[in-house]
Scaffold this motif. Structure first.
Motif, short mmCIF file in Angstrom:
data_model
loop_
_atom_site.label_atom_id
_atom_site.label_comp_id
_atom_site.label_asym_id
_atom_site.label_seq_id
_atom_site.Cartn_x
_atom_site.Cartn_y
_atom_site.Cartn_z
N VAL A 1 0.86 -1.18 0.00
CA VAL A 1 0.00 0.00 0.00
C VAL A 1 0.89 1.23 0.00
O VAL A 1 1.82 1.32 0.81
CB VAL A 1 -0.94 0.02 1.22
N PHE A 2 0.62 2.19 -0.90
CA PHE A 2 1.47 3.38 -1.05
C PHE A 2 0.64 4.63 -0.81
O PHE A 2 -0.34 4.90 -1.51
CB PHE A 2 2.09 3.44 -2.44
N SER A 3 1.06 5.44 0.19
CA SER A 3 0.36 6.68 0.54
C SER A 3 1.12 7.88 -0.02
O SER A 3 2.32 8.04 0.22
CB SER A 3 0.28 6.79 2.08
N HIS A 4 0.42 8.73 -0.77
CA HIS A 4 1.08 9.85 -1.43
C HIS A 4 1.31 11.04 -0.49
O HIS A 4 0.72 11.13 0.59
CB HIS A 4 0.29 10.30 -2.67
N GLY A 5 2.15 11.98 -0.93
CA GLY A 5 2.46 13.17 -0.15
C GLY A 5 1.68 14.37 -0.62
O GLY A 5 0.74 14.27 -1.41
N LEU A 6 2.06 15.56 -0.11
CA LEU A 6 1.40 16.80 -0.50
C LEU A 6 1.54 17.02 -2.01
O LEU A 6 2.62 16.86 -2.57
CB LEU A 6 2.03 17.99 0.24
N GLY A 7 0.45 17.40 -2.63
CA GLY A 7 0.47 17.62 -4.08
C GLY A 7 0.38 16.36 -4.89
O GLY A 7 0.48 16.40 -6.11
N GLY A 8 0.19 15.22 -4.24
CA GLY A 8 0.15 13.95 -4.94
C GLY A 8 -1.27 13.47 -5.19
O GLY A 8 -2.24 13.98 -4.62
#
Length: 682
Positions: A132-139
């Protein structure tokens, strides 16, 4: 020929993935009511009202060259014009200008992810490891497609949620008709205190981090004053009006969509930003919990009665086709054993991963002693059993592996995250930083505490200063507007600007403002000073030996690894650098964006192999012996996990570096001066 045509085209393109498999992908939006009704997840946080979860899946589709159909999924999500306009707003343009600009770079609409949309899953092996991959700000769910699809090309099934917390440039919620799962939430929030907002984020006094002695959230005289400030003559909350003004809805072909815009917040450490980021983190943790329930449902076999007009799969309209694509994951996901899912994330996503894994692992402990006040996330029993089959931390428990890319520590330093911050991350963990984040020394100190086997001890300066002055934890009042922040609520705010070594501008995908390089280097450590000196192989060997000692496995303790990639920026772990290599080279000084991403992928896949996951080998070899080995991999630097040199002043650190280098040079000189056998000395 295809490669040559790609280079001539003005449309940015991705290189092919290095793994042995072609990659398939499906893009889903699923209503959460089913999972709430069945007790598989709690309702969404009361300040969010989110009825669906949206995510993209990457998976192995076929052996290289054997996939069928047309390759290519849109990199800019649908609705593409709206997302391009959102990125323009994210970069600082106003609403009108952003809408105008969204028509100009139309070639961006045609960027394709080299994956096969809605392809069948590979027929072998029997089960695939899940990431599972959690994105960052602006993603968004697509922004890290090169890393996540590369993992799929090596044999993983990767789930990429799009967070609806205001961290994406924009995201869109398809309002479902089936909302029974939200009834409980609506009933439970009827008697809550009036909501207020900070920069567009709904807040309540009880969840702001303030501590009333009687434990109540909104009965004090101060709360009454706050309520009066928040209402006009009509009795309607100004915050509610503001929220209405910022909510954008549209109806296309009978489907109502609600747009959630990016929340612009300063990156300075302060009570306000800590509380706001904690609110966002609360939503992100809940979304990961729902996604876990979705993953388990896919492995069990998606029930046809739960496929209706509320479940949306991009590019597929027929119920039978949707059912076939969801059913192909039945029994194929390696999620049955405790802690079997690998949780990963970048920047804010890495902070989310850290908090999520800790919240799930330590939940039985806090249930027993009741120490956790106002937790950001309490996992359902269904999720808890994935970590602890017996319901408590026992021999049957197993902590999952975590991959943390450019971890941004600020969201973990608030009042509501403090208890978890002081506990160690429980499972095997690898941290990979860009060189840009490695130079951010304040954040680097925080991350070393994240990786510390004894847990975090590092605390934000604003908290320590307030604690010293008041001899107690500070009470954080949520201001209603920017002027209140300055003049009334937080008189200590003047101190906050000197506590952070970097004033970060959030309106850049990198998280950094151009020209910050001088600030990044103000507090350089011994490691950074060595890297800037003229090094020979002897000195490099000394550095790596010391760093390896700090990462040695300890019996009974989970493994820790920490590296950074030379000549890389915060943006380098997303798709931006590889799609726009010229901009990355000249603006961010990233010489080879593809090489940077490939080092990240090599490390992630080898970390999975190391943990016993069924991942394809590296080239002709089963294992990648170099990436974690004792040799030298170009651009790949091992980082010392110890905190010992943090107390050194810069001058003392440089002196120590000088002594090490002089000693190494002396040894090299002695070797060179020795006569060689079979010939005269020159």
């Amino acid at each position: 020929m295809t490669s040559i045509l790609s280079r001539l085209s003005p449309v940015p393109y991705f290189p092919s993935y290095k793994g042995p498999y072609e990659v398939g992908t499906i893009d889903l939006e699923v209503p959460v009511s089913q999972f709430v009704d069945e007790g598989l997840t709690p309702p969404c946080p009361s300040h969010s009202g989110i009825p669906t979860i949206q995510f993209r899946i990457f998976y192995p589709a076929a052996l290289k060259g054997q996939a069928t159909g047309v390759q290519g999924a849109n990199w800019v999500p649908s609705p593409r014009k709206e997302y391009v306009a959102a990125y323009c707003r994210f970069a600082g343009a106003g609403e009108f200008l952003a809408n105008v600009l969204s028509y100009i770079p139309r070639h961006l609409y045609y960027i394709q992810i080299p994956a096969y949309s809605n392809h069948n899953l590979l027929g072998f092996p029997s089960k695939f490891p899940v990431v599972v991959f959690s994105h960052g700000l602006g993603g968004t769910r697509n922004t890290y497609s090169y890393i996540t699809a590369s993992l799929a090309a090596y044999g993983c099934v990767v789930f990429c949620p799009e967070h609806r917390d205001g961290s994406a440039p924009a995201t869109f919620i398809r309002e479902p008709k089936r909302k029974s799962g939200l009834d409980e939430l609506q009933r439970s929030t009827e008697n809550e205190p009036p909501k207020i907002e900070v920069e567009g984020v709904p807040q309540t006094p009880s969840s702001s981090g303030s501590d009333c002695e009687d434990g109540s959230g909104g009965n004090s005289s101060q709360d009454e004053k706050e309520k009066k400030k928040q209402t006009d003559g009509s009795g309607e909350s100004k915050g509610e009006k503001s929220k209405k003004e910022k909510t954008h809805t549209s109806k296309v072909k009978g489907v109502t969509r609600r747009r959630i815009d990016y929340i612009s917040q300063a990156h300075e450490i302060s009570p306000v930003t800590a509380a706001t980021r904690n609110k966002q983190l609360e939503i992100r943790l809940w979304e990961l919990g729902v996604l876990y329930a979705v993953i388990q449902e896919l492995d069990k076999g998606w029930r046809e009665e739960n496929i209706d007009e509320d479940l949306y799969l991009t590019g597929v309209k027929k119920t039978g086709d949707i059912s076939r694509l969801l059913k192909m994951f039945e029994g194929r996901l390696d999620v049955a054993s405790p802690g079997s899912i690998t949780w990963t994330g970048h920047s804010f996503g890495a902070a989310t991963t850290t908090q999520f894994v800790k919240s799930c692992w330590y939940a039985p402990l806090f249930k027993q002693n009741g120490e956790l006040k106002e937790p950001l996330y309490v996992p359902s029993d269904y999720l808890l059993r994935h970590f602890h089959p017996d319901g408590t931390i026992a021999k049957t428990s197993k902590a999952p592996s975590a991959v943390l890319l450019d971890t941004w520590c600020l969201p973990l330093l608030g009042d509501r995250t403090r208890v978890m911050w002081k506990l160690p991350i429980p499972g095997p963990t690898i941290g990979i930083f860009s060189q840009q984040f490695f130079k951010w020394k304040e954040n680097l100190r925080g991350f070393r505490h994240v990786m510390n086997r004894k847990g975090g001890a590092f605390e934000s300066e604003w908290f320590k200063e307030a604690q010293q002055e008041e001899d107690k934890a500070p009470t954080i009042s949520i201001p209603t507007n920017a002027q209140a922040t300055k003049d009334e609520i937080l008189p200590q705010v003047h101190k906050l600007h000197r506590t952070s070594s970097l004033d970060v501008t959030p309106q850049l995908p990198t998280g950094f403002r151009q020209g910050d390089e001088a600030k990044l280097n103000e507090d350089e450590s011994t490691e950074a000073a060595i890297s800037e000196a003229e090094e020979d192989m002897e000195t490099l060997s000394l550095k790596r030996t010391q760093s390896r000692k700090s990462q040695l496995s300890i019996p009974g303790q989970p493994d820790r690894r920490f590296y950074y990639v030379v000549e890389s920026a915060h943006m380098s772990q997303s798709d931006f650098g590889i799609l726009f290599p010229t901009s990355a080279k000249y603006l961010l000084r990233v010489a080879d964006s593809e090489a940077v991403l490939d080092l990240n992928v090599r490390a992630l896949t080898e970390f999975l192999r190391e943990g016993g996951k069924n991942v394809a080998g590296y080239g002709d070899e089963e294992r990648d012996g170099d990436i974690f080995g004792e040799g030298v991999v170009k651009g790949w630097e091992l980082v010392d996990l110890e905190l010992g040199d943090e107390g050194l002043k810069k001058s003392e650190g440089l002196k120590k570096v000088g002594e090490v280098i002089e000693e190494a040079k002396k040894k090299v000189g002695e070797v060179k001066s020795e006569p060689k056998e079979g010939g005269p000395r020159l």
